[in-house]
Design a protein around this motif. Structure first.
Motif, short mmCIF file in Angstrom:
data_model
loop_
_atom_site.label_atom_id
_atom_site.label_comp_id
_atom_site.label_asym_id
_atom_site.label_seq_id
_atom_site.Cartn_x
_atom_site.Cartn_y
_atom_site.Cartn_z
N GLU A 253 0.82 -1.21 0.00
CA GLU A 253 0.00 0.00 0.00
C GLU A 253 0.85 1.26 0.00
O GLU A 253 0.43 2.31 -0.46
CB GLU A 253 -0.92 -0.04 1.23
CG GLU A 253 -2.15 0.80 1.12
CD GLU A 253 -3.11 0.32 0.05
OE1 GLU A 253 -4.01 1.08 -0.30
OE2 GLU A 253 -2.96 -0.81 -0.44
N THR A 254 2.05 1.19 0.55
CA THR A 254 2.92 2.37 0.57
C THR A 254 3.48 2.67 -0.82
O THR A 254 3.89 3.78 -1.08
CB THR A 254 4.13 2.17 1.52
OG1 THR A 254 4.99 1.16 0.98
CG2 THR A 254 3.68 1.78 2.91
N ALA A 255 3.49 1.66 -1.68
CA ALA A 255 3.95 1.81 -3.07
C ALA A 255 5.40 2.25 -3.17
O ALA A 255 5.82 2.75 -4.20
CB ALA A 255 3.05 2.76 -3.84
N ASN A 256 6.16 2.10 -2.12
CA ASN A 256 7.59 2.41 -2.21
C ASN A 256 8.29 1.24 -2.90
O ASN A 256 8.10 0.09 -2.49
CB ASN A 256 8.15 2.60 -0.80
CG ASN A 256 9.59 3.06 -0.81
OD1 ASN A 256 10.41 2.49 -1.52
ND2 ASN A 256 9.89 4.08 -0.05
N PRO A 257 9.06 1.50 -3.95
CA PRO A 257 9.67 0.37 -4.66
C PRO A 257 10.60 -0.47 -3.78
O PRO A 257 10.68 -1.68 -3.97
CB PRO A 257 10.44 1.04 -5.81
CG PRO A 257 10.55 2.46 -5.44
CD PRO A 257 9.40 2.78 -4.55
N ASN A 258 11.27 0.16 -2.82
CA ASN A 258 12.12 -0.63 -1.92
C ASN A 258 11.27 -1.61 -1.12
O ASN A 258 11.63 -2.77 -0.94
CB ASN A 258 12.87 0.29 -0.95
CG ASN A 258 13.97 1.07 -1.62
OD1 ASN A 258 14.83 0.50 -2.26
ND2 ASN A 258 13.92 2.38 -1.51
N ALA B 296 17.45 -0.55 1.09
CA ALA B 296 17.17 0.40 2.18
C ALA B 296 16.19 -0.15 3.21
O ALA B 296 15.21 0.51 3.56
CB ALA B 296 16.66 1.71 1.60
N THR B 297 16.40 -1.34 3.69
CA THR B 297 15.59 -2.05 4.70
C THR B 297 14.24 -2.54 4.17
O THR B 297 13.39 -2.96 4.94
CB THR B 297 15.36 -1.25 6.01
OG1 THR B 297 14.51 -0.14 5.73
CG2 THR B 297 16.66 -0.78 6.62
N GLY B 298 14.04 -2.51 2.87
CA GLY B 298 12.88 -3.15 2.23
C GLY B 298 11.55 -2.78 2.85
O GLY B 298 11.15 -1.61 2.81
N PRO B 299 10.83 -3.76 3.43
CA PRO B 299 9.48 -3.49 3.93
C PRO B 299 9.43 -2.37 4.97
O PRO B 299 8.41 -1.73 5.15
CB PRO B 299 9.07 -4.83 4.56
CG PRO B 299 9.93 -5.84 3.93
CD PRO B 299 11.21 -5.16 3.61
N ALA C 90 7.64 6.25 -10.49
CA ALA C 90 7.30 5.25 -11.50
C ALA C 90 6.87 5.89 -12.81
O ALA C 90 6.29 6.97 -12.82
CB ALA C 90 6.20 4.35 -10.97
N SER C 91 7.12 5.22 -13.88
CA SER C 91 6.68 5.70 -15.18
C SER C 91 5.26 5.19 -15.41
O SER C 91 4.65 4.58 -14.54
CB SER C 91 7.61 5.19 -16.28
OG SER C 91 8.94 5.47 -15.93
#
Lengths: 302, 389
Positions: free
Chosen positions: A118-123, A208-211, B20-21
Motif C-alpha cells: 500500500e505504501t507503493a515504495n519500490p524498496n 534500504a531495509t525493504g518493507p 514510477a513511469s
C-alpha cells in the motif's frame, strides 16, 4: 484448566513471549557486538526501541489497508502463538495441530505484503516480493520435515510429538532420531527468521531495509513487536519438533538461547545470498534433505 | 481525536510511486542515496530499473562541494596545506604529497632524504588505512557486518600512529613543502613495526571472514566487470586497473620520493570484477607493510625539513608543475600554476574518483541487478568529496 487461568494465560502469554523476545533480541545485539569487538547496547534495548517508536505521533498514513494490514501482521503472529505449546500452557494446542500453525504462519507475511504494498515504495515492494520468494523457499522444506515427523510419530499434534520425544529421552529427540529432517528444518528456520545468509528481505545496502523503508513511528513499532514475538515463536516450533520440547521454563529458556546462539553465530560470519541463490539453496539443500528424511521414514530406516 | 485528524493520508487511491513511469512502461525509478545505507558517502545514484535490473544509471554528486580548487587560489601557499587533505577523507596523504611536490617542483626545493622516507611511510600507512576502510565498506554491502567492525577498529591503530606523529588522526597537515612538519617521536618506529605486525596477523582472519567466504565470492565474482580492452580508454587507474590485468603503478612507472630504492611487487588480477578489485587491495596491504618495513630499516638520520621563507610572505616563483602519486584510489595528480604571487594561480586536482565513481560506475551499473549496485560502487572505492572537490 479453569476458565480464569485460561483468560490469564491468553493475556499473559503474549506478554511473556514478548519479554523473552526482548531478551533474545538484546542477547543478539550483545552477542554480535562482542563478535564485532564492540560493547553493544543494553540487554533490553529492543524494549527501549519499541517504547520510543510507539510513543511517536503518527502524522502520515498510507490509507486504511495499510493500517489494517499492520495489525494483521501482529495479530497473525499472536494468533499462531496460542497454538504453540510451552511448559504450563498448551490449552489451545488441543484445538489446532501443526497444520493449523502452518496456515496461521502465512498470515503475518500476507499482512506485511498488503501493508507495505500500500505504501507503493519500490524498496518496500521489492522487499515484499523477496519475502514471498523466500516463503516459497523455506516453507516447502519446513512443511516436509513436519510431514516426516508426523509420519514417524503417527500424529500431527505438536503436544503428542513432544510427549513422544520426552518419553524416549535424549535419543528420541527429533534432531537425533531423524537428523536429516532436523538439519533441513534448521536451515529453513534460518530463512524463516530472516537471518544471514538468508537475510534478503531487509537487506539495508540493497533496498534500504525493504518493507521497513516507508514505516515509521507506531507502524515500525508494531513491526518490531511482531519480530520480537516471532523470534521465540519460531524457535519454539523447532524446539518442540526436534529438541524434545521442554518440561519446565528453565529447560525451555536454555534450549531457546542455545538454539538462538547457533543461528546468530551463522548470521555473524556470512554475507547475504542474492535472493535467487537463497531460494535455490533452500530448494537444493534443505528440500532434498527433508525429502530424503521423509523417504527414510517411509522405508523405516531413519 | 485531534491527533487522528492531523494524519495525512498519502498515496490515496493507490496511485503509482512518484518515481514510477506509466504502467505500460515497465521501467521505474529508484534512488540510492544521498540518504541510504548502501551509498558511499555524500553521494547518490539515480537508477532506472526494469524488474530487478538497472537499465540506466546516473550519479548525483555535489553534496560535498566546498570549492577546494577555487578556495586554494584565495589562500596563501601555507594555508592551503590545511585544505588539501580534506579532498579525500579516507586517504588524505596523497593530497598533501602532491601539493607539496608541486610547489617543490616549481620552486626547485630539495627535500631531505629522511623526510622522503617518512613521506613514503605516511603514504603507505594511509594506503593500508584506506584499504581497511574499503574492506569494511565492501563487506557491508554484502551483509557481512562483522568485517567493517573488525577492519575499521584495526584501521584505528593506524590512526593512533598518525595522531602520535602529527597530532591529528585524519587530516594530518604533515607533509609540507620542503619536507615534513616534525621528526618521528622517540620509539615511534617500534610502534609502527608493532602495528604492522598486528595488522599482518589479522590478515588471515580477514581472508577467512571475507576473501575466502564462499557466499561473498559467489556474489562478487563476475559482477561489475570492467572490460580490460576498455579500462585504459575509460581512464581507469590504480587497483581497479590492476585488477583488469595491467601492472600499472605510478610508484614503479614514474617513481617519486624513494620508491625506486624499495623492493615491492605490484599485485594484479585478470578477472576485473568486484572480487578481483578487492583481492588486489588485499594483496596491496601486504606490499605496503613490506614497503614500510624497508623504509624503517633504511631511513637515514638527518633533518626532515628544508626550511622555507616566511610563509606569510612566501612567493613561489612563476611556473607550473604536474605531479602524480599512486593513491589507494588510483592515480592522483595535481597541476599547479604559479604566477609568482603569494597564492597559487591555479591548482587542479585530478583524482581517480571522478573516473571511477562517476563515469565508470554509470557504465558498469547498466545490466546489473539492484542488489549488486552497492557492491559495484564500493568495489571501485571512489571518494565522493574528491568528486566534488
Amino acid at each position: 484448566m479453569s476458565v480464569l487461568s485460561i483468560v490469564v494465560w491468553i493475556i499473559a502469554y503474549p506478554l511473556i513471549i514478548f519479554c523473552i523476545g526482548v531478551l533474545l533480541g538484546g542477547y543478539e545485539r550483545k552477542f554480535s557486538a562482542r563478535v564485532e569487538r564492540r560493547i553493544g547496547p543494553s540487554w533490553i534495548q529492543p524494549f527501549y526501541d519499541v517504547i520510543k517508536l510507539m510513543s511517536k505521533k503518527t502524522n502520515v498514513s498510507h490509507g486504511y489497508m495499510h493500517d489494517v494490514a499492520i495489525l494483521m501482521l501482529l495479530g497473525g503472529t499472536m494468533l499462531t502463538l496460542y497454538f504453540v505449546p510451552v511448559p504450563g500452557f498448551s490449552y489451545f494446542s488441543q484445538f489446532g495441530d501443526f497444520l493449523v500453525i502452518s496456515y496461521l504462519l502465512l498470515i503475518p507475511s500476507l499482512g506485511m505484503a498488503l501493508g507495505v504494498g500500500e505504501t507503493a515504495n519500490p524498496n518496500g515492494s521489492i522487499g515484499i516480493s523477496r519475502a514471498l520468494q523466500m516463503l516459497a523457499g523455506y516453507e516447502v522444506p519446513f512443511i516436509l520435515t513436519f510431514i516426516g515427523v508426523a509420519m514417524k510419530e503417527q500424529t500431527t499434534s505438536m503436544l503428542d510429538i513432544i510427549r513422544v520425544q520426552q518419553a524416549g529421552g535424549f535419543w528420541a529427540w527429533g534432531l537425533i532420531a531423524h537428523p536429516l529432517l532436523g538439519v533441513a528444518a534448521l536451515i529453513a528456520l534460518q530463512g524463516m527468521l530472516n537471518e544471514k545468509p538468508f537475510e534478503v528481505i531487509v537487506a539495508p545496502h540493497e533496498i534500504a531495509t525493504g518493507p521497513m523503508t516507508e514505516m515509521g513511528g507506531k507502524y515500525l513499532g508494531i513491526m518490531f513487536i511482531q519480530h520480537l514475538i516471532a523470534v521465540p515463536l519460531e524457535l519454539t516450533l523447532y524446539i518442540n519438533l526436534f529438541l524434545g520440547g521442554a518440561s519446565n521454563w528453565l529447560e525451555y529458556l536454555v534450549k531457546l538461547f542455545v538454539l538462538w546462539t547457533a543461528l546468530i553465530s551463522v548470521n555473524m560470519v556470512f554475507g547475504r545470498f542474492r535472493v535467487d541463490s537463497a531460494v535455490k539453496f533452500m530448494w537444493k539443500i534443505s528440500l532434498p534433505l527433508a525429502a530424503l528424511g521423509v523417504i527414510g521414514i517411509m522405508l523405516n530406516i531413519a | 481525536m485531534s491527533e487522528k485528524m492531523n494524519i495525512v493520508t498519502v498515496n490515496d487511491g493507490r496511485t503509482l510511486y512518484p518515481g514510477a513511469s506509466a504502467p505500460e512502461n515497465r521501467e521505474y525509478n529508484m534512488f540510492i542515496g544521498p540518504n541510504h545505507p548502501g551509498i558511499e558517502g555524500n553521494f547518490a545514484l539515480k537508477l532506472t530499473l526494469e524488474g530487478d535490473t538497472i537499465v540506466q544509471a546516473r550519479t548525483d554528486a555535489g553534496y560535498l562541494h566546498r570549492g577546494f580548487e577555487k578556495l586554494m587560489e584565495q589562500r596563501l601557499y601555507m594555508q592551503n596545506i590545511a585544505i588539501v587533505p580534506r579532498i579525500c577523507v579516507p586517504d588524505p596523504d596523497p593530497n598533501e604529497e602532491n601539493y607539496a611536490r608541486a610547489i617543490e617542483a616549481i620552486a626547485h626545493i630539495e627535500v631531505p632524504r629522511r623526510a622522503q622516507f617518512i613521506r613514503v611511510m605516511m603514504l603507505e600507512l594511509s594506503r593500508i588505512a584506506s584499504h581497511l576502510f574499503a574492506f569494511g565498506g565492501f563487506a557491508g554491502t554484502l551483509g557481512l557486518y562483522t568485517m567493517p567492525n573488525w577492519s575499521i577498529s584495526d584501521r584505528d591503530r593506524i590512526l593512533e600512529l598518525f595522531e602520535a606523529l602529527t597530532g591529528a588522526r585524519i587530516y594530518h597537515i604533515y607533509i609540507i613543502p620542503g619536507g615534513v612538519r616534525r621528526d618521528l617521536p622517540e620509539g615511534f618506529a617500534q610502534r609502527v613495526k608493532d602495528t604492522l605486525f598486528y595488522i599482518e596477523s589479522k590478515l588471515p582472519e580477514y581472508d577467512n571472514l571475507l576473501f575466502e567466504n564462499s557466499i561473498i565470492r559467489k556474489r562478487s565474482r563476475g559482477i561489475g566487470v570492467i572490460p580490460p580492452e576498455k579500462a585504459m580508454e575509460w581512464g581507469v587507474t590504480g587497483p581497479n586497473l590492476r585488477a583488469a590485468g595491467f601492472a600499472h603503478d605510478v610508484r614503479i612507472d614514474d617513481p617519486y620520493e624513494v620508491y625506486n630504492e624499495l623492493e615491492f611487487d605490484i599485485p594484479i588480477a585478470h578477472e576485473s570484477d568486484a572480487l578481483a578489485r578487492m583481492l588486489v587491495r588485499r594483496k596491496e596491504v601486504e606490499e605496503s607493510i613490506r614497503i614500510i618495513r624497508q623504509v624503517l630499516d633504511k631511513m637515514p638520520s638527518g633533518p626532515v625539513w628544508n626550511k622555507q621563507p616566511n610563509p606569510l610572505k612566501w612567493k613561489v616563483p612563476a611556473g607550473d608543475a604536474y605531479v602524480r602519486t599512486e593513491s589507494s584510489k588510483g592515480e592522483y595528480a595535481y597541476y599547479m600554476v604559479s604566477n609568482g604571487d603569494v597564492r597559487p594561480y591555479r591548482v587542479h586536482v585530478r583524482g581517480a574518483s571522478v573516473t571511477h565513481g562517476v563515469h565508470v560506475l554509470e557504465k558498469l551499473l547498466i545490466g546489473t541487478r539492484i542488489e549488486d549496485a552497492s557492491q559495484v560502487m564500493f568495489s571501485l572505492d571512489a571518494c565522493p568529496p574528491e568528486v566534488d572537490r
